[in-house]
Design an enzyme around this catalytic site. Structure first.
Site, PDB file in Angstrom:
ATOM      1  N   TYR A  20      -1.951  -9.240  16.187  1.00 22.88           N
ATOM      2  CA  TYR A  20      -1.139  -8.787  17.288  1.00 22.88           C
ATOM      3  C   TYR A  20      -0.831  -9.657  18.444  1.00 22.88           C
ATOM      4  O   TYR A  20      -0.089  -9.633  19.237  1.00 22.88           O
ATOM      5  CB  TYR A  20      -1.421  -7.110  17.537  1.00 22.88           C
ATOM      6  N   SER A  76      -6.302  -3.406  14.769  1.00 21.63           N
ATOM      7  CA  SER A  76      -5.381  -2.700  15.902  1.00 21.63           C
ATOM      8  C   SER A  76      -6.293  -2.431  17.190  1.00 21.63           C
ATOM      9  O   SER A  76      -6.161  -2.676  18.149  1.00 21.63           O
ATOM     10  CB  SER A  76      -4.539  -1.526  15.375  1.00 21.63           C
ATOM     11  N   LYS A  97     -11.319  -7.612   6.339  1.00 21.80           N
ATOM     12  CA  LYS A  97     -10.543  -6.499   7.467  1.00 21.80           C
ATOM     13  C   LYS A  97     -11.652  -5.253   7.704  1.00 21.80           C
ATOM     14  O   LYS A  97     -12.157  -4.782   6.535  1.00 21.80           O
ATOM     15  CB  LYS A  97      -9.303  -6.040   6.624  1.00 21.80           C
ATOM     16  N   CYS A 120      -4.005   6.244  -0.065  1.00 24.13           N
ATOM     17  CA  CYS A 120      -3.467   4.762  -0.689  1.00 24.13           C
ATOM     18  C   CYS A 120      -3.243   4.841  -1.921  1.00 24.13           C
ATOM     19  O   CYS A 120      -3.209   3.966  -2.725  1.00 24.13           O
ATOM     20  CB  CYS A 120      -4.633   3.670  -0.202  1.00 24.13           C
ATOM     21  N   ARG A 130     -11.125   7.876   3.755  1.00 19.22           N
ATOM     22  CA  ARG A 130     -11.198   6.824   2.785  1.00 19.22           C
ATOM     23  C   ARG A 130     -12.292   6.203   2.161  1.00 19.22           C
ATOM     24  O   ARG A 130     -12.159   5.173   1.868  1.00 19.22           O
ATOM     25  CB  ARG A 130     -10.102   5.824   3.029  1.00 19.22           C
ATOM     26  N   CYS A 175       0.023   4.318   1.717  1.00 15.67           N
ATOM     27  CA  CYS A 175      -0.706   5.281   2.831  1.00 15.67           C
ATOM     28  C   CYS A 175       0.402   5.727   3.752  1.00 15.67           C
ATOM     29  O   CYS A 175       0.443   6.957   4.248  1.00 15.67           O
ATOM     30  CB  CYS A 175      -1.709   4.969   3.381  1.00 15.67           C
ATOM     31  N   GLU A 197     -16.959  -7.429  -4.543  1.00 19.56           N
ATOM     32  CA  GLU A 197     -15.219  -7.230  -4.449  1.00 19.56           C
ATOM     33  C   GLU A 197     -14.674  -8.448  -4.381  1.00 19.56           C
ATOM     34  O   GLU A 197     -13.575  -8.648  -5.046  1.00 19.56           O
ATOM     35  CB  GLU A 197     -14.973  -6.254  -2.911  1.00 19.56           C
ATOM     36  N   CYS A 226       0.809  -1.164   0.048  1.00 19.83           N
ATOM     37  CA  CYS A 226       0.119  -0.045   0.017  1.00 19.83           C
ATOM     38  C   CYS A 226       0.896   1.178  -0.148  1.00 19.83           C
ATOM     39  O   CYS A 226       2.125   0.985   0.095  1.00 19.83           O
ATOM     40  CB  CYS A 226      -0.860  -0.052   1.286  1.00 19.83           C
ATOM     41  N   LYS A 253     -12.139  -4.784   2.523  1.00 20.30           N
ATOM     42  CA  LYS A 253     -11.552  -3.626   3.667  1.00 20.30           C
ATOM     43  C   LYS A 253     -12.689  -2.732   3.778  1.00 20.30           C
ATOM     44  O   LYS A 253     -13.072  -1.622   2.928  1.00 20.30           O
ATOM     45  CB  LYS A 253     -10.391  -3.451   2.887  1.00 20.30           C
TER      46      LYS A 253
END
Length: 330
Positions: free
Chosen positions: A319, A280, A254, A130, A223, A122, A239, A120, A201
């Site tokens: 994570y 996150s 995502k 992006c 975005r 960004c 998509e 990407c 996304k």
């Protein structure tokens, strides 16, 4: 026939019995661990909004990679945090860019560890979008241009493959990005490098801590003209249809936690490997609640991972990956 002949609790009478009939499980082989790499020396800086996640300079990256390998995690996802940005994100496709340097080092230290390269712009653009931004005076607004952005994304993907990336993971949500990158990789001789497409996304509020970590917040606007509306589910199939037709090797949803219905829709429709991104804010909310003593972090995380698997995910980007493996081994 029903109760009392049928007693469903018979299959729950002991831990061994429950293990025997368990339908889903999470293993180290299911997990992809994201890492943020940056320039500098001796940098291991905790990201304030993501406790336990760090910015790592290349000289501190090896210890992280050794730990990942020792835990049996099979893949890492590399995000770059450059020290210089410009309007076209040129450091994203620089052969000596931060992701390219990190990729080469990881493959030298751990040749069998899969490197997934986030593709990407960004993090690398000074405007935080992006793709290529054009200000339309007639409309009085800035637009992200689709097709010129594809050219830069292809350059980025090819440079990442040249550096040794095992999987290209484009996250930009431009129309036709899988086709363009597939064509670019093939022409450059990387026809065997798969594409893990961020197929679905959403323009989500769950990305806030990541934007702190990657220094990638948009400098104007949002975005929503290229990432999906959280209200839409059927659009996700369109998509994904596009990405399958264009040659994607993996499909991704995502964020994951608020979109398990979408994971299930894709699982029921496609037979490609399906990836859930445990993003996150999903991580940080659990960490914050656990720090207050309000929840059992281990139990919450493992239950969430099972939820992703039950919804249809084959792989999970999280994570929590290192923690999960330690908990499973305990």
């Amino acid at each position: 026939m029903g109760f009392p002949i049928v007693r469903n609790r018979r299959l729950r009478t002991s831990a061994a019995m429950r293990n025997l009939v368990r339908e889903h499980a999470v293993t180290a082989n299911d997990l992809i661990y994201p890492i943020f790499v940056t320039h500098g020396t001796n940098v291991k800086e905790e990201i304030s909004s993501m406790p336990g996640v760090y910015h790592l300079s290349l000289d501190r990256l090896e210890e992280e990679i050794r730990e990942v390998v020792s835990l049996g995690i099979q893949a890492v996802l590399l995000f770059g945090v450059p020290h210089e940005k410009d309007a076209h994100g040129s450091s994203a496709y620089d052969p000596n860019g931060i992701v390219q340097q990190a990729t080469r080092q990881v493959k030298a230290w751990a040749p069998d560890l899969l490197v997934v390269a986030d593709t990407c712009l960004c993090q690398f653009t000074d405007h935080g979008h992006c793709g290529v931004v054009h200000y339309d005076e007639a409309k009085g607004r800035a637009d992200v241009l689709n097709d010129p952005s594809l050219e830069l994304l292809v350059k980025t993907a090819v440079s990442q493959a040249e550096a040794g990336a095992d999987i290209i993971a484009p996250s930009n949500m431009m129309d036709g990005f899988v086709y363009a990158i597939r064509q670019g990789l093939d022409e450059a001789g990387y026809e065997n490098v798969p594409i893990m497409s961020y197929s679905v996304k959403y323009a989500s509020a769950f990305y806030g801590p990541f934007r702190d970590a990657a220094h990638s917040a948009p400098q104007f606007g949002d975005r929503k003209t290229y990432q999906m509306d959280p209200a839409n589910a059927r659009e996700a199939l369109r998509e994904a249809d596009s990405d399958v037709a264009e040659g994607a090797d993996f499909l991704m949803v995502k964020p994951a936690l608020a979109y398990m219905d979408v994971l299930r829709m894709l699982r029921d429709r496609y037979d490609l490997p399906l990836v859930a991104y445990n993003v996150s804010a999903e991580y940080s909310m659990v960490k914050a609640a656990a720090a207050q003593g309000w929840i059992d972090e281990r139990a919450i995380v493992l239950e969430t991972m099972l939820g992703f698997k039950r919804a249809g995910a084959d792989l999970i980007i999280t994570y929590f990956a290192k923690d999960i493996v330690r908990w499973l081994q305990a």
